[in-house]
Design a protein around this motif. Structure first.
Motif, mmCIF file in Angstrom:
data_model
loop_
_atom_site.group_PDB
_atom_site.id
_atom_site.type_symbol
_atom_site.label_atom_id
_atom_site.label_comp_id
_atom_site.label_asym_id
_atom_site.label_seq_id
_atom_site.Cartn_x
_atom_site.Cartn_y
_atom_site.Cartn_z
ATOM 1 N N VAL A 1 5.473 -2.581 15.112
ATOM 2 C CA VAL A 1 5.398 -3.992 15.513
ATOM 3 C C VAL A 1 4.720 -4.111 16.874
ATOM 4 C CG1 VAL A 1 6.758 -6.012 16.165
ATOM 5 C CG2 VAL A 1 7.369 -4.707 14.116
ATOM 6 N N ALA A 2 5.071 -3.193 17.788
ATOM 7 C CA ALA A 2 4.455 -3.217 19.115
ATOM 8 C C ALA A 2 2.951 -2.973 19.033
ATOM 9 C CB ALA A 2 5.110 -2.169 20.017
ATOM 10 N N ASP A 3 2.509 -2.206 18.042
ATOM 11 C CA ASP A 3 1.068 -1.966 17.880
ATOM 12 C C ASP A 3 0.337 -3.261 17.566
ATOM 13 O OD1 ASP A 3 -1.279 -0.014 17.281
ATOM 14 O OD2 ASP A 3 -1.136 -1.253 15.468
ATOM 15 N N GLY A 4 0.957 -4.148 16.802
ATOM 16 C CA GLY A 4 0.397 -5.481 16.598
ATOM 17 C C GLY A 4 -0.506 -5.660 15.402
ATOM 18 N N SER A 5 -0.782 -4.603 14.633
ATOM 19 C CA SER A 5 -1.671 -4.715 13.484
ATOM 20 C C SER A 5 -0.859 -4.883 12.207
ATOM 21 C CB SER A 5 -2.562 -3.473 13.359
ATOM 22 O OG SER A 5 -3.210 -3.433 12.104
ATOM 23 N N LEU A 6 -1.056 -6.006 11.523
ATOM 24 C CA LEU A 6 -0.358 -6.214 10.256
ATOM 25 C C LEU A 6 -0.818 -5.213 9.198
ATOM 26 C CD1 LEU A 6 -0.157 -10.109 9.908
ATOM 27 C CD2 LEU A 6 1.722 -8.500 10.313
ATOM 28 N N ARG A 7 -2.086 -4.829 9.250
ATOM 29 C CA ARG A 7 -2.594 -3.865 8.278
ATOM 30 C C ARG A 7 -1.926 -2.498 8.463
ATOM 31 N NH1 ARG A 7 -3.675 -2.441 3.442
ATOM 32 N NH2 ARG A 7 -5.458 -1.046 3.147
ATOM 33 N N VAL A 8 -1.796 -2.076 9.708
ATOM 34 C CA VAL A 8 -1.106 -0.816 9.994
ATOM 35 C C VAL A 8 0.348 -0.911 9.540
ATOM 36 C CG1 VAL A 8 -0.190 0.639 11.854
ATOM 37 C CG2 VAL A 8 -2.605 -0.011 11.847
ATOM 38 N N LEU A 9 1.004 -2.010 9.855
ATOM 39 C CA LEU A 9 2.398 -2.210 9.443
ATOM 40 C C LEU A 9 2.518 -2.168 7.920
ATOM 41 C CD1 LEU A 9 5.322 -2.872 10.256
ATOM 42 C CD2 LEU A 9 4.687 -5.292 10.245
ATOM 43 N N GLU A 10 1.559 -2.774 7.238
ATOM 44 C CA GLU A 10 1.568 -2.777 5.776
ATOM 45 C C GLU A 10 1.470 -1.347 5.232
ATOM 46 O OE1 GLU A 10 -1.185 -4.466 2.058
ATOM 47 O OE2 GLU A 10 -1.895 -4.606 4.126
ATOM 48 N N ILE A 11 0.557 -0.562 5.770
ATOM 49 C CA ILE A 11 0.326 0.795 5.263
ATOM 50 C C ILE A 11 1.541 1.690 5.509
ATOM 51 C CG2 ILE A 11 -1.024 2.907 5.639
ATOM 52 C CD1 ILE A 11 -3.438 1.027 6.219
ATOM 53 N N LEU A 12 2.064 1.674 6.727
ATOM 54 C CA LEU A 12 3.165 2.581 7.063
ATOM 55 C C LEU A 12 4.487 2.129 6.447
ATOM 56 C CD1 LEU A 12 2.304 3.480 10.768
ATOM 57 C CD2 LEU A 12 2.103 4.947 8.753
ATOM 58 N N SER A 13 4.709 0.819 6.364
ATOM 59 C CA SER A 13 5.955 0.349 5.742
ATOM 60 C C SER A 13 5.932 0.619 4.239
ATOM 61 C CB SER A 13 6.172 -1.140 6.015
ATOM 62 O OG SER A 13 5.125 -1.925 5.481
ATOM 63 N N ARG A 14 4.766 0.456 3.614
ATOM 64 C CA ARG A 14 4.657 0.779 2.189
ATOM 65 C C ARG A 14 4.920 2.269 1.968
ATOM 66 N NH1 ARG A 14 0.971 2.954 -1.229
ATOM 67 N NH2 ARG A 14 1.048 2.267 -3.409
ATOM 68 N N ALA A 15 4.369 3.097 2.838
ATOM 69 C CA ALA A 15 4.598 4.540 2.706
ATOM 70 C C ALA A 15 6.087 4.855 2.791
ATOM 71 C CB ALA A 15 3.828 5.300 3.783
ATOM 72 N N SER A 16 6.790 4.201 3.700
ATOM 73 C CA SER A 16 8.228 4.446 3.844
ATOM 74 C C SER A 16 8.974 4.093 2.569
ATOM 75 C CB SER A 16 8.787 3.631 5.017
ATOM 76 O OG SER A 16 8.178 4.025 6.236
ATOM 77 N N ALA A 17 8.589 2.978 1.948
ATOM 78 C CA ALA A 17 9.235 2.567 0.696
ATOM 79 C C ALA A 17 8.907 3.538 -0.437
ATOM 80 C CB ALA A 17 8.798 1.147 0.321
ATOM 81 N N VAL A 18 7.656 3.968 -0.507
ATOM 82 C CA VAL A 18 7.238 4.892 -1.571
ATOM 83 C C VAL A 18 7.948 6.232 -1.424
ATOM 84 C CG1 VAL A 18 5.270 6.206 -2.473
ATOM 85 C CG2 VAL A 18 5.020 3.768 -1.987
ATOM 86 N N ILE A 19 8.117 6.702 -0.186
ATOM 87 C CA ILE A 19 8.841 7.954 0.050
ATOM 88 C C ILE A 19 10.261 7.855 -0.506
ATOM 89 C CG2 ILE A 19 9.851 9.433 1.835
ATOM 90 C CD1 ILE A 19 7.359 8.676 3.573
ATOM 91 N N ALA A 20 10.928 6.741 -0.231
ATOM 92 C CA ALA A 20 12.291 6.550 -0.733
ATOM 93 C C ALA A 20 12.305 6.537 -2.264
ATOM 94 C CB ALA A 20 12.881 5.254 -0.183
ATOM 95 N N GLU A 21 11.306 5.889 -2.865
ATOM 96 C CA GLU A 21 11.213 5.890 -4.325
ATOM 97 C C GLU A 21 11.038 7.311 -4.857
ATOM 98 O OE1 GLU A 21 9.218 1.503 -5.211
ATOM 99 O OE2 GLU A 21 7.919 3.252 -4.937
ATOM 100 N N GLY A 22 10.213 8.096 -4.165
ATOM 101 C CA GLY A 22 10.000 9.473 -4.581
ATOM 102 C C GLY A 22 11.262 10.305 -4.502
ATOM 103 N N GLU A 23 12.063 10.065 -3.480
ATOM 104 C CA GLU A 23 13.326 10.794 -3.355
ATOM 105 C C GLU A 23 14.267 10.452 -4.512
ATOM 106 O OE1 GLU A 23 14.018 13.160 -1.451
ATOM 107 O OE2 GLU A 23 12.592 13.028 0.193
ATOM 108 N N VAL A 24 14.273 9.177 -4.900
ATOM 109 C CA VAL A 24 15.107 8.778 -6.032
ATOM 110 C C VAL A 24 14.561 9.396 -7.323
ATOM 111 C CG1 VAL A 24 15.957 6.844 -7.411
ATOM 112 C CG2 VAL A 24 15.866 6.651 -4.918
ATOM 113 N N GLU A 25 13.234 9.412 -7.466
ATOM 114 C CA GLU A 25 12.629 10.056 -8.635
ATOM 115 C C GLU A 25 13.046 11.519 -8.717
ATOM 116 O OE1 GLU A 25 8.421 9.036 -10.039
ATOM 117 O OE2 GLU A 25 8.375 8.462 -7.932
ATOM 118 N N GLN A 26 13.089 12.201 -7.565
ATOM 119 C CA GLN A 26 13.483 13.602 -7.570
ATOM 120 C C GLN A 26 14.921 13.764 -8.048
ATOM 121 O OE1 GLN A 26 12.211 16.918 -4.740
ATOM 122 N NE2 GLN A 26 14.147 16.283 -3.856
ATOM 123 N N LEU A 27 15.798 12.850 -7.647
ATOM 124 C CA LEU A 27 17.182 12.892 -8.135
ATOM 125 C C LEU A 27 17.220 12.762 -9.657
ATOM 126 C CD1 LEU A 27 19.215 10.707 -5.593
ATOM 127 C CD2 LEU A 27 19.323 13.185 -5.904
#
Length: 341
Positions: free
Chosen positions: A141-167
């Motif tokens: 948020v401090a960086d100020g770029s919505l595009r950066v926030l979109e990319i990194l926040s999506r990655a965080s969500a996808v990582i969590a999905e992958g962990e559930v897939e592994q389970l």
């Protein structure tokens, strides 16, 4: 994020070209700034938070993901300082996932040291992992770029999905190679992808170049995880930094298991089902599993697939002008395969 299996008749790994020394030297000064920022941002009035975070950071690690951000930004011509903060964000996300992973996996060792959950139990690492995720989002948020926030926040969500897939795929020998590749593309490769992609965003490069770096990072991440899969059955303890055979003991269905199972006769499949589905493991079963993998070329072919993804990553760099940073990124792709062989 779907990945189709690459051809099975890929050539065996070729010798590594540059390793990590070149890439790390190229961004050494910037990595010092990243490390300082990490230490600054993980401070808290709650003393257990920096204490536990320092424990994991002290275990070492090559910081490949933040290095990707730094190199990608420089290759794209970025000349500011925002890449330092975003590289630290990437490392915080990675560190948080490690804390959570070790709790889920009940791991005792990481990089040759006791895991945080082995020292403090399960509750503290989960909560400190949450803290690090929150810190990462504050820095985005401090960086100020919505595009950066979109990319990194999506990655965080996808990582969590992958962990559930592994389970879901754990203990399931009917898992397909395509399903497994999708899982590791989410669980592991998503952060590599985002780490490289934001470098192009910082430099305001074209959508094609942004996508090329995303492809590069994703392919490196898949190669990296495939080699981890192979190392769990083919490395010595000192090189692996964790207990050899952990994946087997936990019933994780990784590519070496899938390949050995797919090529097995009825008796061998009964062995895999007993060990991985029923979790009825006996003395000598790990050694027998490794022997079956060697018999059917499962570890060899896992490494060959990783090599193919590494080559795919290097091909994605063709869109960029030749130079030290592009060479360093190509070397990182090579290192993802050859780091322990």
């Amino acid at each position: 994020m779907s990945l189709a299996p690459l051809p099975h008749d890929t050539a065996p790994p070729r010798p590594a070209s540059g390793g990590l020394d070149g890439p790390l030297a190229l961004v050494a000064g910037e990595m010092e700034k990243v490390n300082s920022l990490i230490l600054e941002q993980m401070q808290s009035e709650v003393s257990l938070i920096p204490e536990l975070a320092r424990h994991l950071i002290a275990a070492g690690g090559k910081r490949i993901r933040p290095v990707l951000t730094l190199l990608a930004a420089r290759m794209c011509g970025y000349e500011g300082e925002r890449h330092v903060g975003l590289a630290a964000c990437v490392e915080f996300i990675h560190t948080a996932t490690l804390l959570h992973d070790d709790v889920v996996d009940e791991s005792d060792l990481r990089r040759g040291r006791r895991t945080a959950n082995a020292v403090w139990g399960n509750k503290a690492p989960v909560l400190v992992g949450d803290f690090l995720f929150s810190r990462a989002f504050m820095m985005m948020v401090a960086d100020g770029s919505l595009r950066v926030l979109e990319i990194l926040s999506r990655a965080s969500a996808v990582i969590a999905e992958g962990e559930v897939e592994q389970l879901v795929t754990t203990n399931d020998t009917s898992t397909t190679e395509a399903a497994y590749l999708h899982m590791i593309a989410s669980k592991t490769a998503a952060l590599f992808e985002a780490a490289a992609q934001v470098g192009a965003v910082l430099a305001d490069r074209s959508a094609a170049e942004e996508q090329a770096l995303a492809t590069y990072g994703r392919s490196v991440g898949v190669a990296f995880q495939l080699i981890d899969d192979a190392l769990d059955y083919g490395a010595g303890h000192a090189r692996l930094g964790k207990t050899v055979g952990d994946d087997f003991r936990e019933g994780k269905i990784t590519l070496p298991v899938l390949l050995a199972f797919d090529r097995a006769d009825d008796g061998e499949r009964a062995f895999w089902k007993r060990c991985m589905e029923d979790m009825d493991q006996k003395d000598g079963d790990l050694e027998h599993a490794i022997a079956l993998m060697q018999k059917h070329g499962a570890i060899r072919d896992t490494i060959a697939r990783a090599e193919a993804y590494s080559s795919e990553a290097q091909d994605a760099l063709a869109l960029f002008a030749d130079g030290p940073c592009r060479t360093a990124l190509a070397d990182l792709a090579e290192f993802s395969v050859h780091r322990a062989f």
